[in-house]
Design an enzyme around this catalytic site. Structure first.
Site, PDB file in Angstrom:
ATOM      1  CD  GLU A   1      -8.739   5.795  -5.577  1.00 45.57           C
ATOM      2  OE1 GLU A   1      -9.702   6.139  -4.904  1.00 45.57           O
ATOM      3  OE2 GLU A   1      -7.789   5.132  -5.115  1.00 45.57           O
TER       4      GLU A   1
ATOM      5  CB  THR B   1     -11.180   1.867  -2.901  1.00 47.98           C
ATOM      6  OG1 THR B   1     -10.395   2.236  -1.785  1.00 47.98           O
ATOM      7  CG2 THR B   1     -11.574   3.103  -3.688  1.00 47.98           C
TER       8      THR B   1
ATOM      9  CG  ASP C   1      -2.036   0.947   1.189  1.00 52.10           C
ATOM     10  OD1 ASP C   1      -2.218   1.577   0.137  1.00 52.10           O
ATOM     11  OD2 ASP C   1      -2.757   1.076   2.195  1.00 52.10           O
TER      12      ASP C   1
ATOM     13  CG  PHE D   1     -10.667   1.837   3.688  1.00 56.11           C
ATOM     14  CD1 PHE D   1     -10.627   1.029   2.567  1.00 56.11           C
ATOM     15  CD2 PHE D   1     -10.138   3.114   3.595  1.00 56.11           C
ATOM     16  CE1 PHE D   1     -10.063   1.482   1.373  1.00 56.11           C
ATOM     17  CE2 PHE D   1      -9.575   3.576   2.405  1.00 56.11           C
ATOM     18  CZ  PHE D   1      -9.540   2.760   1.297  1.00 56.11           C
TER      19      PHE D   1
ATOM     20  CE  LYS E   1      -7.578   1.788  -4.284  1.00 55.64           C
ATOM     21  NZ  LYS E   1      -6.455   2.231  -3.426  1.00 55.64           N
TER      22      LYS E   1
END
Length: 317
Positions: free
Chosen positions: A95, A155, A18, A177, A131
């Site tokens: 993303e 996400t 990440d 998350f 994403k």
């Protein structure tokens, strides 16, 4: 010789980096890597990545003024993705602009454009995850994209209804998350949570169990960890995306690590099947103050970082 916790974890969970930092990817040998606007913004501020920004700017400096900054930012994302794919054997997540989070058509168009840009560079779409935020509109966009073989990573996912809707849409992968859920509960209750009691850990366990119980192929990738305890409590999850700092802690520990999640245990679980249409999804999400607030906050923060990146690029032109 005893193995590090990171090596033990890799036996039953795909480890994902990440970060936008190539050096730490090389060091920890993750399967995949995931980036977001905030990570790219951080990386762009570092000297060793400046050449990628300069390359994007010089390539597109003479493109039409309208849309030039957007085109350069897309190019920066692609250049980062290409570099990352030289390091990881698996996939990179790129993303979509967070400001498209409530725009199904806009998200689809941007995703097709990003995939097209990767394919022009000779990179197969199997190695890219697009994403998208786990809004109703984002999930609908992903459903259409998946049918075109454009795989998506949903996400900013904080709740069971979001996860169920993603599975029903045939999404390739979700990123619940963990740490941000914990942050919200700590702030709202003033309590500390550990291991099994951690509400972020409980959320991912519930989602994982549901997916495996009802044979959904959607992959579960726990994300946004605050400590290694959250990670070890989810050992066995399909994938976990972990920051360099926590990868280092796992690398330096030789404590034994037991598998916490497994498909066999999940299949034995006593869980009801459920489903959401748009109305019931919006109501269920609205009933969950944490998920509502955290999804909104995440979209705002990623949007703000894209704006900062735009200003940086504009200043270079």
């Amino acid at each position: 010789m005893s193995h590090s916790q990171l090596d033990q974890l890799k036996q039953f969970t795909a480890v994902v980096a990440d970060t936008g930092d190539f050096e730490s990817m090389k060091e920890y040998e993750p399967q995949d890597a995931t980036t977001n606007p905030s990570l790219i913004l951080q990386a762009v501020g570092q000297e060793e990545y400046r050449h990628l920004v300069d390359q994007a700017v010089s390539e597109l400096r003479d493109s039409p003024a309208e849309g030039r900054v957007e085109a350069i930012i897309d190019r920066i994302l692609i250049l980062f993705g290409i570099e990352i794919l030289k390091i990881v054997p698996g996939r990179v997540s790129t993303e979509v602009d967070a400001r498209l989070s409530f725009d199904t058509e806009g998200t689809i168009a941007k995703a097709r454009q990003l995939i097209g840009a990767y394919e022009q560079e000779g990179i197969s779409r199997d190695r890219i995850l697009i994403k998208i935020a786990s809004t109703w509109e984002g999930i609908r966009a992903a459903e259409i994209l998946e049918k075109e073989g454009i795989h998506c990573n949903l996400t900013l996912l904080f709740s069971f209804p979001q996860a169920v809707a993603c599975a029903e849409a045939g999404v390739k992968l979700i990123s619940p998350f963990v740490g941000r859920i914990l942050d919200w509960y700590k702030a709202s209750t003033g309590k500390e949570y550990h291991g099994e009691d951690d509400p972020g850990v409980q959320s991912v366990r519930e989602i994982y169990t549901y997916y495996k119980k009802f044979d959904y192929p959607t992959e579960v990738m726990g994300a946004s960890f605050r400590n290694t305890g959250q990670i070890t409590s989810l050992a066995g999850c399909d994938l976990l995306t972990i920051s360099p700092k926590l990868l280092e802690e796992l690398q330096n520990s030789t404590e034994p690590l037991d598998r916490a999640l497994s498909p066999d245990a999940a299949r034995e679980a006593d869980v009801e099947k459920t489903s959401f249409d748009e109305k019931s999804f919006r109501l269920a999400l609205n009933e969950d103050a944490m998920a509502t607030e955290k999804t909104a906050e995440g979209i705002r923060k990623f949007s703000a970082d894209i704006v900062k990146l735009e200003k940086l690029v504009a200043s270079m032109l």
